[in-house]
Scaffold this motif. Structure first.
Motif, short mmCIF file in Angstrom:
data_model
loop_
_atom_site.label_atom_id
_atom_site.label_comp_id
_atom_site.label_asym_id
_atom_site.label_seq_id
_atom_site.Cartn_x
_atom_site.Cartn_y
_atom_site.Cartn_z
N GLU A 42 -4.28 -10.89 3.51
CA GLU A 42 -5.32 -11.12 2.23
C GLU A 42 -5.62 -10.35 1.49
O GLU A 42 -5.37 -10.11 0.24
N GLU A 43 -6.11 -9.19 2.15
CA GLU A 43 -6.65 -8.13 1.20
C GLU A 43 -5.80 -7.57 0.52
O GLU A 43 -5.99 -7.12 -0.71
N VAL A 44 -4.74 -7.12 1.09
CA VAL A 44 -3.30 -6.32 0.45
C VAL A 44 -2.84 -7.10 -0.58
O VAL A 44 -2.48 -6.54 -1.67
N GLN A 52 -5.90 0.00 -5.14
CA GLN A 52 -5.54 0.36 -3.87
C GLN A 52 -6.54 -0.01 -2.79
O GLN A 52 -7.79 -0.23 -3.13
N THR A 53 -6.16 0.06 -1.35
CA THR A 53 -7.28 -0.15 -0.58
C THR A 53 -6.82 0.74 0.82
O THR A 53 -5.79 1.17 0.87
N THR A 54 -7.73 0.61 1.56
CA THR A 54 -7.59 1.58 2.84
C THR A 54 -7.70 0.71 4.06
O THR A 54 -8.46 -0.18 4.06
N ILE A 55 -6.98 0.75 4.83
CA ILE A 55 -6.71 0.09 6.26
C ILE A 55 -6.70 1.13 7.27
O ILE A 55 -6.17 1.95 7.56
N VAL A 56 -7.79 0.70 8.21
CA VAL A 56 -8.20 1.52 9.37
C VAL A 56 -7.47 0.57 10.60
O VAL A 56 -8.24 -0.41 10.84
#
Length: 71
Positions: A42-44, A52-56
């Motif tokens: 959902e976030e991406v 942009q977003t960062t996924i850990v």
């Protein structure tokens, strides 16, 4: 530096692919398969072009950028 016309770009911040000279470019289906949870999906997939977003994850940290609208 080549620029892809695929909709997603991944830059590795750390993890198993850290230090790759070039980012990875993915299709919508490849990006969907890369994500592990519905929250990540959902976030991406909620990103607009240029955002942009960062996924850990457990062993990596990646920056995902939407390069163009879904095809």
């Amino acid at each position: 530096m080549t620029k892809s016309n695929l909709p997603w770009k991944i830059d590795y911040i750390y993890g198993y692919s850290y230090g790759k000279a070039v980012p990875q470019y993915l299709t919508d289906n490849e990006m969907f398969d890369t994500l592990y949870t519905e929250d990540e999906q959902e976030e991406v997939f909620g990103l607009k072009v240029g955002e942009q977003t960062t996924i850990v994850g457990v062993g990596e940290k990646i920056k995902i950028t939407r390069m163009k609208e879904q095809s």
